[in-house]
Design a protein around this motif. Sequence first.
Motif, PDB file in Angstrom:
ATOM      1  N   UNK A 153       0.822  -1.208   0.000  1.00 56.73           N
ATOM      2  CA  UNK A 153       0.000   0.000   0.000  1.00 56.73           C
ATOM      3  C   UNK A 153       0.856   1.258   0.000  1.00 56.73           C
ATOM      4  N   UNK A 154       2.076   1.145   0.540  1.00 53.60           N
ATOM      5  CA  UNK A 154       2.930   2.306   0.758  1.00 53.60           C
ATOM      6  C   UNK A 154       4.384   1.956   0.473  1.00 53.60           C
ATOM      7  N   UNK A 155       5.142   2.956   0.029  1.00 54.89           N
ATOM      8  CA  UNK A 155       6.597   2.853   0.067  1.00 54.89           C
ATOM      9  C   UNK A 155       7.087   3.819   1.140  1.00 54.89           C
ATOM     10  N   UNK A 156       8.056   3.363   1.912  1.00 55.48           N
ATOM     11  CA  UNK A 156       8.565   4.119   3.056  1.00 55.48           C
ATOM     12  C   UNK A 156       9.847   4.827   2.670  1.00 55.48           C
ATOM     13  N   UNK A 157       9.854   6.174   2.790  1.00 53.82           N
ATOM     14  CA  UNK A 157      11.071   6.947   2.544  1.00 53.82           C
ATOM     15  C   UNK A 157      11.420   7.751   3.789  1.00 53.82           C
ATOM     16  N   UNK A 158      12.704   8.098   3.937  1.00 53.68           N
ATOM     17  CA  UNK A 158      13.203   8.821   5.104  1.00 53.68           C
ATOM     18  C   UNK A 158      14.022  10.032   4.673  1.00 53.68           C
ATOM     19  N   UNK A 159      14.036  11.045   5.534  1.00 55.68           N
ATOM     20  CA  UNK A 159      14.850  12.215   5.243  1.00 55.68           C
ATOM     21  C   UNK A 159      15.314  12.940   6.493  1.00 55.68           C
ATOM     22  N   UNK A 160      16.626  13.163   6.575  1.00 56.15           N
ATOM     23  CA  UNK A 160      17.253  14.058   7.550  1.00 56.15           C
ATOM     24  C   UNK A 160      18.196  14.942   6.743  1.00 56.15           C
ATOM     25  N   UNK A 161      18.231  16.228   7.049  1.00 52.00           N
ATOM     26  CA  UNK A 161      18.953  17.132   6.170  1.00 52.00           C
ATOM     27  C   UNK A 161      20.154  17.810   6.828  1.00 52.00           C
ATOM     28  N   UNK A 162      20.208  17.834   8.136  1.00 53.38           N
ATOM     29  CA  UNK A 162      21.406  18.305   8.841  1.00 53.38           C
ATOM     30  C   UNK A 162      22.077  17.059   9.398  1.00 53.38           C
ATOM     31  N   UNK A 163      23.003  16.495   8.656  1.00 51.56           N
ATOM     32  CA  UNK A 163      23.564  15.172   8.939  1.00 51.56           C
ATOM     33  C   UNK A 163      24.605  15.296  10.045  1.00 51.56           C
ATOM     34  N   UNK A 164      24.347  14.670  11.182  1.00 49.78           N
ATOM     35  CA  UNK A 164      25.164  14.899  12.375  1.00 49.78           C
ATOM     36  C   UNK A 164      25.623  13.622  13.062  1.00 49.78           C
ATOM     37  N   UNK A 165      25.440  12.463  12.452  1.00 46.73           N
ATOM     38  CA  UNK A 165      25.711  11.224  13.185  1.00 46.73           C
ATOM     39  C   UNK A 165      27.175  11.108  13.605  1.00 46.73           C
ATOM     40  N   UNK A 166      28.100  11.551  12.754  1.00 40.92           N
ATOM     41  CA  UNK A 166      29.508  11.424  13.086  1.00 40.92           C
ATOM     42  C   UNK A 166      30.061  12.595  13.864  1.00 40.92           C
ATOM     43  N   UNK A 167      29.724  13.806  13.418  1.00 46.80           N
ATOM     44  CA  UNK A 167      30.213  15.035  14.047  1.00 46.80           C
ATOM     45  C   UNK A 167      29.009  15.911  14.382  1.00 46.80           C
ATOM     46  N   UNK A 168      28.914  16.306  15.634  1.00 44.48           N
ATOM     47  CA  UNK A 168      27.767  17.085  16.080  1.00 44.48           C
ATOM     48  C   UNK A 168      28.012  18.576  15.835  1.00 44.48           C
ATOM     49  N   UNK A 169      28.113  18.916  14.561  1.00 42.03           N
ATOM     50  CA  UNK A 169      28.367  20.293  14.154  1.00 42.03           C
ATOM     51  C   UNK A 169      27.063  20.858  13.592  1.00 42.03           C
ATOM     52  N   UNK A 170      26.214  21.345  14.491  1.00 38.97           N
ATOM     53  CA  UNK A 170      24.850  21.738  14.133  1.00 38.97           C
ATOM     54  C   UNK A 170      24.872  22.934  13.187  1.00 38.97           C
ATOM     55  N   UNK A 171      24.104  22.842  12.099  1.00 39.73           N
ATOM     56  CA  UNK A 171      24.073  23.917  11.106  1.00 39.73           C
ATOM     57  C   UNK A 171      23.351  25.146  11.634  1.00 39.73           C
ATOM     58  N   UNK A 172      23.759  26.309  11.128  1.00 40.60           N
ATOM     59  CA  UNK A 172      23.145  27.570  11.528  1.00 40.60           C
ATOM     60  C   UNK A 172      21.787  27.741  10.851  1.00 40.60           C
ATOM     61  N   UNK A 173      21.082  28.776  11.257  1.00 44.58           N
ATOM     62  CA  UNK A 173      19.712  28.998  10.801  1.00 44.58           C
ATOM     63  C   UNK A 173      19.611  29.059   9.280  1.00 44.58           C
ATOM     64  N   UNK A 174      20.409  29.905   8.638  1.00 44.12           N
ATOM     65  CA  UNK A 174      20.271  30.074   7.196  1.00 44.12           C
ATOM     66  C   UNK A 174      20.642  28.818   6.419  1.00 44.12           C
ATOM     67  N   UNK A 175      21.644  28.093   6.884  1.00 40.51           N
ATOM     68  CA  UNK A 175      21.984  26.825   6.226  1.00 40.51           C
ATOM     69  C   UNK A 175      20.800  25.869   6.287  1.00 40.51           C
TER      70      UNK A 175
END
Length: 489
Positions: A233-255
Motif C-alpha cells: 500500500x505504501x513505500x517508506x522513505x526517510x529524510x534528515x537534512x542536517x547530517x550529524x551522526x559522526x560530528x555534532x556540528x549543528x548547522x546555523x539557521x540560514x543553512x
Amino acid sequence: MTNQAVQATINASRDFGYQAWDRMILGHFIEHFHTQIYGGLYEPGSPLADEDGFRTDVLAAVRELGVPIMRWPGGNYVSDHHWYEAVGPERIPSYNKAWRVEEPNTFGTDEFIKWCRKAGVEPYICTNGGNGTAEEMCNWVEYTNGWRDTRYARQRRANGNDAPYAVKYWGIGNESYGDWQIGAKTVAEWGPYVAESAKMMRAVDEEIVLSASAVPDAEWTLALLKHAGRYLDLVSIHGYWDILHGVDNVSDYLTCMMATENPEEMIEQTRHVIATAGFTGRVKIAFDEWNLRGWHHPGGNSPEALAARERNNIPTTYTMADAVFSASFLNACLRHADVVTMANIAPTVNARGPIFVHKDGIVKRTTFHVLRMYHEALRANVVASAVSATPLAHNGKSVAAVDAIVTADESGHTAIVTNRHPGASARCLLKLDGIPLEGTLEAEILEGETPDSHNSVEQPEAVLPRRTTLSAVDGYVEIPPHSVCVLRW
C-alpha cells in the motif's frame, strides 16, 4: 543581507477543487535508541509514571499533539530486533547489534500496544527486514492480530491479552538499502524478500496496510515495485537534512533554511518512480522518518561513543530553524496529499524529538508547538494555492522566503504561512480566487526573540505561540521574521 520586508503572494483557488488529506501525515516515530523508550516514555519507578511505567506527562503531551499514529520499534534498532524475545513473563535481554547496547526487552509488543491505547494513537509496527525472516514477520502479525486458536494467538492470550490487537499498519524493513543496517539487502535481493514477506503476512491478515523500505531512486524502488508492488500500500522513505551522526556540528539557521524545499523534491521524485512502475493511485508514500537534524551517534561502542549520544539533548540545538523547517516539511506533504498519506517525525521524545523528557518533567521544544498548531488549525481539505515570494539566498543557494498552505472546510479557511527570513518581516498578499482578503484575521504566531531562540529546562517557555489578530488591508498581512503563522477566516 538586508532586513527590508520580503514580498509574497499567496493565491488560493477553489476553482481547482479540494484535496482531502490524511491525518496520518501528523504521525510520529519512537525507537529503542538512547533514552527515547527507557527514561523517555517508559520509566517504571518514576513518580511521574503510572502503574504501567508510562510517563504521564509524556502521555498528556502526545494527546495534546493529537498524534494519530506511532511507528515502532525502529529504525536501525529493528534490523536486529526479534519480537518474541520481548513478550511474556520471561523476557530475554539481548545485545542489539544496530545500536551496540544491551536491550532489556522489558518494553515490547504488549507494552507498546498498551501505551498506544492510553495515548489514543494507532500502532504502526516496523518488522525486522535485516536479520529477520518472512516467517518471523508473519508470526508477529499472528501474535497481534490472530483470532483463531493458533499458536501465536494462544501465546498472546496466555500473556493476558485475549482480544486481538488488530494492528492495521505494518512496515517491512528499515532503510534496508543502507550498509549501516544489520542485514542490508541488495537491489536484487530486496524485491523478492519483500514480496515473500508481504505474501506471508497477508496470509495471516488480509486487511493490514503494508509498507516497505524504499528511496526516491528508480533502481531500488522500481525493482521493489516490480516484485512486490501488488502486495504493498505504501513505500517508506526517510529524510534528515542536517547530517550529524559522526560530528555534532549543528548547522546555523540560514543553512537549515536552504534545505526547506528538499523534502518536496524527494516527494516528487518518489511520485515519479511510483508512476513509472505503473502504481499511481495504488501505492502511496509514507515519509515515516523525518526531521531536520539527524541523530548524533559516532561509530563504535566505546564508553565515549555511547556517552556522545547525550549530545542529542543539548537544548540550544532546537531553535526556530527546526520550527520553520518542520512547517515547510508538513506543507510539502499537504501539497502532495494525493500521494503522501503518512509522515512520522523522528523521534517523538528525546534525541531530536519535539518533547524532551527529564526526571522532573518535560520541555516542549519549538517543534512541539508547530506540530500542535498544525493539529489544531488544519481543516479537512487542502486548497490549491500558488505561492510566490522573494528569494532567500545563502552560500550560493536560495529558497523562497515564504511558504504557505491553505486548507478549508464548510466553516471557513486556514492559511499557515512560514516566513523563513531570519530578520525581515514578510508582506504577504493573500487572495482567495484572485480576490484580496479584507478585514480582521484570527492569528496564532510562533516566533522567537532571535532565530536561535529555544526552550530548555531552565527556560521552558522562551518560545511560545501567541494568539492575536492581524488586519488584512487590500489583502496584505505582515508576517514576522523566522516565524510560523496560522491565519483563520
